[in-house]
Write an enzyme that holds these catalytic residues in place. Structure first.
Site, PDB file in Angstrom:
ATOM      1  N   ASP A  27       4.228  14.521 -20.824  1.00 20.44           N
ATOM      2  CA  ASP A  27       5.447  15.116 -20.275  1.00 20.44           C
ATOM      3  C   ASP A  27       6.088  16.048 -21.297  1.00 20.44           C
ATOM      4  OD1 ASP A  27       7.417  15.577 -18.448  1.00 20.44           O
ATOM      5  OD2 ASP A  27       8.494  13.709 -18.796  1.00 20.44           O
ATOM      6  N   HIS A  54       2.463  24.580 -20.119  1.00 15.10           N
ATOM      7  CA  HIS A  54       1.237  23.959 -19.579  1.00 15.10           C
ATOM      8  C   HIS A  54       0.008  24.471 -20.342  1.00 15.10           C
ATOM      9  CE1 HIS A  54       3.582  22.100 -16.547  1.00 15.10           C
ATOM     10  NE2 HIS A  54       3.789  23.174 -15.821  1.00 15.10           N
ATOM     11  N   LEU A  88     -16.854   8.332 -25.136  1.00 13.75           N
ATOM     12  CA  LEU A  88     -15.509   8.071 -24.594  1.00 13.75           C
ATOM     13  C   LEU A  88     -15.461   8.331 -23.094  1.00 13.75           C
ATOM     14  CD1 LEU A  88     -12.253   7.974 -25.594  1.00 13.75           C
ATOM     15  CD2 LEU A  88     -12.412  10.288 -24.754  1.00 13.75           C
TER      16      LEU A  88
HETATM   17  C1  FPP Z   1       4.629  17.548 -17.433  1.00 13.57           C
HETATM   18  O1  FPP Z   1       5.321  18.609 -17.962  1.00 13.57           O
HETATM   19  C2  FPP Z   1       3.214  17.767 -17.308  1.00 13.57           C
HETATM   20  C3  FPP Z   1       2.528  17.994 -16.141  1.00 13.57           C
HETATM   21  C4  FPP Z   1       3.105  18.355 -14.860  1.00 13.57           C
HETATM   22  C5  FPP Z   1       1.106  17.851 -16.077  1.00 13.57           C
HETATM   23  C6  FPP Z   1       0.376  17.946 -17.368  1.00 13.57           C
HETATM   24  C7  FPP Z   1      -0.526  19.063 -17.305  1.00 13.57           C
HETATM   25  C8  FPP Z   1      -1.125  19.620 -18.354  1.00 13.57           C
HETATM   26  C9  FPP Z   1      -1.036  19.125 -19.743  1.00 13.57           C
HETATM   27  C10 FPP Z   1      -1.954  20.806 -18.135  1.00 13.57           C
HETATM   28  C11 FPP Z   1      -3.124  20.608 -17.210  1.00 13.57           C
HETATM   29  C12 FPP Z   1      -4.086  19.578 -17.681  1.00 13.57           C
HETATM   30  C13 FPP Z   1      -5.417  19.704 -17.648  1.00 13.57           C
HETATM   31  C14 FPP Z   1      -6.273  18.551 -17.989  1.00 13.57           C
HETATM   32  C15 FPP Z   1      -6.065  20.952 -17.302  1.00 13.57           C
HETATM   33  P1  FPP Z   1       6.607  19.071 -17.166  1.00 13.57           P
HETATM   34  O2  FPP Z   1       6.287  20.396 -16.569  1.00 13.57           O
HETATM   35  O3  FPP Z   1       7.062  18.041 -16.210  1.00 13.57           O
HETATM   36  O4  FPP Z   1       7.629  19.218 -18.339  1.00 13.57           O
HETATM   37  P2  FPP Z   1       9.230  19.096 -18.261  1.00 13.57           P
HETATM   38  O5  FPP Z   1       9.534  17.670 -17.879  1.00 13.57           O
HETATM   39  O6  FPP Z   1       9.651  19.441 -19.646  1.00 13.57           O
HETATM   40  O7  FPP Z   1       9.679  20.087 -17.238  1.00 13.57           O
END
Ligand code: FPP
Length: 233
Positions: free
Chosen positions: A11, A28, A122
């Site tokens: 997150d 992201h 893994l």
């Molecule tokens: C939360 O950040 C994260 C996500 C919605 C998904 C995580 C995705 C990635 C790390 C990229 C894609 C992964 C792969 C494996 C290709 P948020 O946007 O909710 O952050 P915030 O809470 O600060 O708004």
């Protein structure tokens, strides 16, 4: 003891970008780079199963542009990063319902799973269009279909996406939020939970080691008592 299975709620990508006055999707993009680094780190410290929450059933509520960027990052990740991770012996499993994903991505994911299925290193679980409640409903439907009238923990576990895998010993959440967000609700029944303020793109190998060290300091009792010599009187 090194935790056998570590699960991560990644997150804070959006906040990472906001802090730099950048559009959310840059967070992201940086987050994917962290995924590759941390999967390698997990492997090198001896973690056997590593589960990451990449796209939840609730993430469809995000703006279409952000969803499109997440899909495009996923495609790049499959093509480039998974190839490299496969070279390190990483095995891939997807947790979640892929049927809502674009056809080309489904094909690429299935191909990657097939190629990586021969690997013995893994086990990387990527949760995509995943929700724990949906996973449980899916299991209950399967039980009904199979006419199972006396469910046991073993039966339920065998109907989840994580079939055959040990439950997470450690659940890490970045960005300081104390929530489990519909992630692995059945499997984390006895997991140790570690929350760090670090935003996911800033999470490092050192932070992973810190989380493991904290896990090692904890005393896991699984509902029992700590003093084995105690008679309970
Ligand atoms: C939360 O950040 C994260 C996500 C919605 C998904 C995580 C995705 C990635 C790390 C990229 C894609 C992964 C792969 C494996 C290709 P948020 O946007 O909710 O952050 P915030 O809470 O600060 O708004």
């Amino acid at each position: 003891m090194i935790p056998r299975h570590v699960a991560i709620i990644m997150d804070g990508n959006g906040r990472w970008a906001k802090k730099r006055s950048l559009p959310r999707v840059f967070g992201h993009k940086q987050g994917v780079k962290t995924v590759k680094k941390i999967v390698k780190a997990a492997d090198s410290i001896g973690i056997k199963i590593f589960t990451i929450y990449a796209f939840s059933t609730e993430n469809w509520k995000r703006p279409q542009f952000e969803i499109d960027v997440l899909f495009s990052l996923l495609r790049q990740f499959i093509k480039k990063d998974l190839k490299e991770l496969s070279g390190c012996g990483v095995k891939l499993r997807i947790l979640g319902d892929l049927s809502k994903f674009p056809e080309n991505i489904i094909k690429e994911i299935k191909a990657a799973c097939k190629i990586m299925s021969k690997n013995t290193g893994l086990e990387l679980n990527i949760a995509l269009n995943y929700g724990a409640r949906q996973e449980l409903i899916r299991a209950f439907k399967k039980m009904a279909k199979q006419g199972i009238k006396k469910p046991t923990e073993e039966i339920v576990s065998s109907l989840l996406y994580t079939i055959g895998q040990a439950d997470p010993d450690l659940l890490i959440r970045t960005s300081g939020e104390f929530r489990v967000s519909n992630f692995l609700l059945w499997q984390i029944a006895y997991s140790e939970i570690y929350v760090t303020d670090k935003l996911w793109p800033d999470f490092t190998q050192h932070d992973l080691k810190e989380a493991v060290a904290e896990f090692q300091r904890r005393e896991r009792r699984f509902g029992g008592i700590c003093d084995k010599s105690s008679t309970g009187k």
